[in-house]
Design an enzyme around this catalytic site. Structure first.
Site, PDB file in Angstrom:
ATOM      1  N   ARG B 225       0.844  -1.192   0.000  1.00  0.00           N
ATOM      2  CA  ARG B 225       0.000   0.000   0.000  1.00  0.00           C
ATOM      3  C   ARG B 225       0.882   1.246   0.000  1.00  0.00           C
ATOM      4  NH1 ARG B 225      -3.527  -2.758  -1.590  1.00  0.00           N
ATOM      5  NH2 ARG B 225      -5.476  -3.335  -0.529  1.00  0.00           N
ATOM      6  N   HIS B 273      -0.559  -0.037  -9.855  1.00  0.00           N
ATOM      7  CA  HIS B 273      -1.307  -0.954  -8.973  1.00  0.00           C
ATOM      8  C   HIS B 273      -1.788  -2.190  -9.739  1.00  0.00           C
ATOM      9  CE1 HIS B 273      -3.590  -1.048  -4.905  1.00  0.00           C
ATOM     10  NE2 HIS B 273      -3.333  -2.271  -5.335  1.00  0.00           N
TER      11      HIS B 273
END
Lengths: 310, 310
Positions: B225, B273
């Site tokens: 993250r 991502h």
């Protein structure tokens, strides 16, 4: 009894002479161009020897190739017949080739070239690719290096295939054999890795005919020998889109000349023959050990088969 | 009984609604902004829900995260307490993360950024790197994804390490646990992969202090993250040479804004991502299966622990 050493770069030759002197105390080791008595030479340790280099030594008992392939030795038209050749193979070489193949198959699989292009354009663009079990990758040539590469790809989760001249069973890898098995091997193979030995029958095998049997948009990785590839056929296949991307570690002429079109082709990744680069320290240890075994027994487990070409 | 669906992109929300309608015939599935009777909503399927989205549903029984992490759900300050959360994990997600970690560790290991730079300069420059067994790589976080990544790295031949909060045994991987084990884990770790869950105790863990405990010239890969990384500390560590290269798949703000300095930093590889991108078809099947299990049994094997944060 003298060991004659030759590599194309003179400083490297000197470096290898000194290293082998350290590893083989008591042996007479000399650069090939500094040999005073050619008849004393029983062993030669060489990378890409010049034509006629080996023929100068009438009592030569064995030639050691500084590398896994022996094509660079067999390329000498004056090579004395019947002198056995020892290949230099070892865990490190196999390990390095596994790394190279895994890296470059994954790069093509996840389309890193296009992803890096997106970064250059500051473009948050996710490229959707199949998951590895749905990606067919194939390795041509299932010797030490090819078999290890195919096993590594299977371990990474790919649908891995392998092709070899005479057939080989490898756990987790679907294998094909001989001329009859080639079309089935190539059909649907999205990423192709070449690890064949270079012989008369494999020279130029990466050509338009073969590319046409791969699915459109396939990627090709050549980490065997430049002589396997028909350069112009690759350029044409990249231009037509039949091949999407290629990674080349080996070339007809090395170092690759600065004016070669491969360098600046955005669909080609060029690496300077480093796939399974022998580091000198490891190579030296392997070669010294093999010379000792050969001197004692007259043979060695890493003996090549000159008739077969590898 | 209604299933409310939300993703930040409206067209994706609609696509997911239709896919889940196909997978769960007879169920009432609707985009969150088109719900007419909030009290009928028992299930929510969401990615990065907006603050207050979940609090609108008084009878909500379960929230399904479209992804392995639940931090994007817990980030909602108005999240109703005690509603269980299902994570979306599966073989495909784990497989994709293995591929990403293997690819980017190998890229740093073989110094592909510098090799590509050499190609751009038409420079036949062989970069010498250690063989993988002499390269220490570490994975922080040994959940499903981290453990699979560490095992994959060991399988590729690396000297693989793993760190987790409470300790875990993984074959072929040297593991470290807890705050006491962190310094030993980081010491000598040349390529660091972060796969920790994002919690209060891991927020900002990739900071100057941690970078300073890695050997000089280490590489860092963050595929967990954005909140794990102190962006300025990474820039400073790259400038000082303490960190040589970084690969970032996750960011504080996604999509990464065009004016973010990461995009154009030659020492940083940016991917959007995609490390373990869920493809919608696979994610849909996993989520539909989990919703059925939860509806029948009131629980599910992929239940997250909101108190723990993952």
């Amino acid at each position: 009894m003298t060991v004659a050493v030759y590599l194309p770069a003179q400083d490297k030759t000197q470096w290898w002479v000194e290293m082998l002197q350290g590893l083989l105390p008591g042996w007479d080791i000399a650069a090939i161009d500094e040999i005073e008595d050619p008849s004393a030479v029983k062993h030669a340790v060489v990378w890409r020897p010049r034509a006629g280099d080996m023929a100068r030594f009438p009592n030569l008992e064995v030639i050691v190739s500084i590398g896994a392939g022996i094509d660079h030795v067999l390329a000498d038209p004056e090579l004395p017949k019947g002198v056995p050749i020892i290949r230099t193979v070892g865990d490190d070489l196999t390990q390095r080739m596994r790394e190279y193949v895994a890296l470059h198959v994954l790069r093509h699989h996840r389309d890193m070239p296009r992803q890096l292009q997106a970064q250059a354009e500051k473009d948050w663009h996710a490229i959707v690719v199949p998951v590895a079990p749905n990606r067919v990758v194939g390795v041509m040539g299932l010797g030490n290096l090819g078999a290890a590469a195919a096993k590594t790809l299977a371990g990474l989760g790919f649908a891995a295939r392998g092709w070899s001249k005479s057939g080989k069973d490898i756990e987790g890898v679907e294998t094909f054999a001989g001329a009859d098995g080639m079309d089935a091997f190539l059909s649907g193979c999205e990423i192709l890795v070449n690890l064949l030995p270079l012989t008369d029958s494999t020279k130029g095998i990466l050509n338009a005919d073969l590319f046409g049997k791969l699915p459109k948009g396939a990627c090709v990785i050549n980490c065997a020998r430049g002589g396997h590839l028909v350069d112009g056929d690759l350029i044409a296949a990249l231009e037509s889109g039949q091949i999407k991307q290629a990674t080349l570690d080996v070339f007809h002429q090395e170092p690759l000349p600065a004016d070669n079109a491969f360098w600046a082709n955005s669909a080609i990744t060029v690496t300077p023959h480093v796939a399974s680069q022998i580091d000198a320290a490891t190579g030296g240890r392997l070669i010294a050990a093999n010379l000792k075994i050969f001197a004692e027994t007259g043979t060695c487990p890493d003996m090549a088969d000159a008739a077969r070409g590898y």
